[in-house]
Design a protein around this motif. Structure first.
Motif, PDB file in Angstrom:
ATOM      1  N   LEU A   1       0.830  -1.199   0.000  1.00  0.00           N
ATOM      2  CA  LEU A   1       0.000   0.000   0.000  1.00  0.00           C
ATOM      3  C   LEU A   1       0.867   1.252   0.000  1.00  0.00           C
ATOM      4  CD1 LEU A   1      -2.793   1.300   0.175  1.00  0.00           C
ATOM      5  CD2 LEU A   1      -2.640   1.095   2.651  1.00  0.00           C
ATOM      6  N   THR A   2       1.941   1.255   0.790  1.00  0.00           N
ATOM      7  CA  THR A   2       2.847   2.406   0.835  1.00  0.00           C
ATOM      8  C   THR A   2       3.546   2.588  -0.505  1.00  0.00           C
ATOM      9  OG1 THR A   2       3.205   2.026   3.188  1.00  0.00           O
ATOM     10  CG2 THR A   2       4.803   3.409   2.056  1.00  0.00           C
ATOM     11  N   ALA A   3       4.006   1.503  -1.102  1.00  0.00           N
ATOM     12  CA  ALA A   3       4.672   1.595  -2.403  1.00  0.00           C
ATOM     13  C   ALA A   3       3.708   2.128  -3.453  1.00  0.00           C
ATOM     14  CB  ALA A   3       5.206   0.224  -2.816  1.00  0.00           C
ATOM     15  N   TYR A   4       2.471   1.680  -3.420  1.00  0.00           N
ATOM     16  CA  TYR A   4       1.467   2.168  -4.366  1.00  0.00           C
ATOM     17  C   TYR A   4       1.214   3.660  -4.154  1.00  0.00           C
ATOM     18  CZ  TYR A   4      -3.081   2.995  -6.476  1.00  0.00           C
ATOM     19  OH  TYR A   4      -4.113   3.514  -7.197  1.00  0.00           O
ATOM     20  N   SER A   5       1.151   4.089  -2.903  1.00  0.00           N
ATOM     21  CA  SER A   5       0.912   5.500  -2.611  1.00  0.00           C
ATOM     22  C   SER A   5       2.052   6.373  -3.126  1.00  0.00           C
ATOM     23  CB  SER A   5       0.734   5.715  -1.109  1.00  0.00           C
ATOM     24  OG  SER A   5      -0.365   4.989  -0.632  1.00  0.00           O
ATOM     25  N   TRP A   6       3.304   5.918  -2.924  1.00  0.00           N
ATOM     26  CA  TRP A   6       4.453   6.682  -3.421  1.00  0.00           C
ATOM     27  C   TRP A   6       4.449   6.738  -4.937  1.00  0.00           C
ATOM     28  CZ3 TRP A   6       7.706   9.863  -1.066  1.00  0.00           C
ATOM     29  CH2 TRP A   6       7.826   9.791   0.313  1.00  0.00           C
ATOM     30  N   LYS A   7       4.170   5.625  -5.599  1.00  0.00           N
ATOM     31  CA  LYS A   7       4.138   5.612  -7.062  1.00  0.00           C
ATOM     32  C   LYS A   7       3.034   6.502  -7.594  1.00  0.00           C
ATOM     33  CE  LYS A   7       6.083   1.009  -7.582  1.00  0.00           C
ATOM     34  NZ  LYS A   7       5.819  -0.381  -7.952  1.00  0.00           N
TER      35      LYS A   7
ATOM     36  N   ALA B   1       1.752   9.158  -6.052  1.00  0.00           N
ATOM     37  CA  ALA B   1       2.136  10.551  -5.811  1.00  0.00           C
ATOM     38  C   ALA B   1       3.196  10.995  -6.809  1.00  0.00           C
ATOM     39  CB  ALA B   1       2.651  10.720  -4.389  1.00  0.00           C
ATOM     40  N   TRP B   2       4.127  10.096  -7.170  1.00  0.00           N
ATOM     41  CA  TRP B   2       5.179  10.461  -8.107  1.00  0.00           C
ATOM     42  C   TRP B   2       4.610  10.625  -9.524  1.00  0.00           C
ATOM     43  CZ3 TRP B   2       9.673  12.531  -7.342  1.00  0.00           C
ATOM     44  CH2 TRP B   2      10.592  12.583  -8.381  1.00  0.00           C
ATOM     45  N   ALA B   3       3.563   9.892  -9.867  1.00  0.00           N
ATOM     46  CA  ALA B   3       2.970   9.988 -11.198  1.00  0.00           C
ATOM     47  C   ALA B   3       2.206  11.298 -11.381  1.00  0.00           C
ATOM     48  CB  ALA B   3       2.038   8.802 -11.450  1.00  0.00           C
ATOM     49  N   ASP B   4       1.695  11.868 -10.303  1.00  0.00           N
ATOM     50  CA  ASP B   4       0.966  13.127 -10.362  1.00  0.00           C
ATOM     51  C   ASP B   4       1.965  14.278 -10.440  1.00  0.00           C
ATOM     52  OD1 ASP B   4      -1.038  15.071 -10.150  1.00  0.00           O
ATOM     53  OD2 ASP B   4      -0.905  15.079  -7.956  1.00  0.00           O
ATOM     54  N   PRO B   5       1.861  15.170 -11.432  1.00  0.00           N
ATOM     55  CA  PRO B   5       2.837  16.269 -11.546  1.00  0.00           C
ATOM     56  C   PRO B   5       2.881  17.170 -10.309  1.00  0.00           C
ATOM     57  CG  PRO B   5       1.493  16.124 -13.533  1.00  0.00           C
ATOM     58  CD  PRO B   5       0.921  15.164 -12.547  1.00  0.00           C
ATOM     59  N   TRP B   6       1.745  17.479  -9.735  1.00  0.00           N
ATOM     60  CA  TRP B   6       1.728  18.331  -8.537  1.00  0.00           C
ATOM     61  C   TRP B   6       2.285  17.587  -7.330  1.00  0.00           C
ATOM     62  CZ3 TRP B   6       1.446  23.296  -9.034  1.00  0.00           C
ATOM     63  CH2 TRP B   6       0.760  23.843 -10.101  1.00  0.00           C
TER      64      TRP B   6
ATOM     65  N   ARG C   1       4.557  15.211  -7.500  1.00  0.00           N
ATOM     66  CA  ARG C   1       5.996  15.134  -7.712  1.00  0.00           C
ATOM     67  C   ARG C   1       6.665  16.454  -7.333  1.00  0.00           C
ATOM     68  NH1 ARG C   1       7.344  13.870 -13.573  1.00  0.00           N
ATOM     69  NH2 ARG C   1       6.103  12.068 -13.019  1.00  0.00           N
ATOM     70  N   LEU C   2       6.063  17.572  -7.721  1.00  0.00           N
ATOM     71  CA  LEU C   2       6.607  18.883  -7.374  1.00  0.00           C
ATOM     72  C   LEU C   2       6.654  19.067  -5.857  1.00  0.00           C
ATOM     73  CD1 LEU C   2       7.577  21.698  -8.291  1.00  0.00           C
ATOM     74  CD2 LEU C   2       5.182  22.407  -8.256  1.00  0.00           C
ATOM     75  N   LYS C   3       5.600  18.627  -5.187  1.00  0.00           N
ATOM     76  CA  LYS C   3       5.562  18.735  -3.732  1.00  0.00           C
ATOM     77  C   LYS C   3       6.637  17.870  -3.072  1.00  0.00           C
ATOM     78  CE  LYS C   3       1.905  17.118  -1.725  1.00  0.00           C
ATOM     79  NZ  LYS C   3       0.589  16.860  -1.140  1.00  0.00           N
ATOM     80  N   LEU C   4       6.810  16.639  -3.555  1.00  0.00           N
ATOM     81  CA  LEU C   4       7.839  15.755  -2.994  1.00  0.00           C
ATOM     82  C   LEU C   4       9.239  16.312  -3.213  1.00  0.00           C
ATOM     83  CD1 LEU C   4       6.514  12.210  -3.996  1.00  0.00           C
ATOM     84  CD2 LEU C   4       6.693  13.154  -1.701  1.00  0.00           C
ATOM     85  N   VAL C   5       9.506  16.806  -4.412  1.00  0.00           N
ATOM     86  CA  VAL C   5      10.827  17.360  -4.700  1.00  0.00           C
ATOM     87  C   VAL C   5      11.075  18.593  -3.841  1.00  0.00           C
ATOM     88  CG1 VAL C   5      12.201  18.497  -6.501  1.00  0.00           C
ATOM     89  CG2 VAL C   5      10.967  16.390  -7.024  1.00  0.00           C
ATOM     90  N   THR C   6      10.066  19.451  -3.689  1.00  0.00           N
ATOM     91  CA  THR C   6      10.209  20.660  -2.869  1.00  0.00           C
ATOM     92  C   THR C   6      10.496  20.304  -1.413  1.00  0.00           C
ATOM     93  OG1 THR C   6       8.683  21.826  -4.340  1.00  0.00           O
ATOM     94  CG2 THR C   6       9.066  22.794  -2.168  1.00  0.00           C
TER      95      THR C   6
END
Length: 68
Positions: free
Chosen positions: A29-35, A37-42, A44-49
């Motif tokens: 479930l955690t791996a799916y959530s990270w994937k 979130a990374w697929a969503d452009p916003w 991904r921007l939030k994670l990188v920030t």
């Protein structure tokens, strides 16, 4: 009188294996959530920030406390 094989009360209780099964399920479930979130452009921007902010803070702490 013998207990049936399908009866859950006749089998030993494997508490450790049940916890392992739950941990594997939560990890998926955690791996799916990270994937997701990374697929969503916003997302991904939030994670990188957030990662840049954490790295900047860690660099500030090292420079301010250790070097200076």
């Amino acid at each position: 009188m013998m207990a049936k094989q399908d009866d859950p009360s006749s089998q030993p209780d494997w508490q450790g294996l049940r916890e392992l099964d739950r941990a594997i399920s939560e990890n998926r479930l955690t791996a799916y959530s990270w994937k997701k979130a990374w697929a969503d452009p916003w997302g991904r921007l939030k994670l990188v920030t957030i990662m840049i902010a954490l790295a900047s803070f860690a660099a500030f702490v090292v420079v301010n406390d250790v070097i200076l």
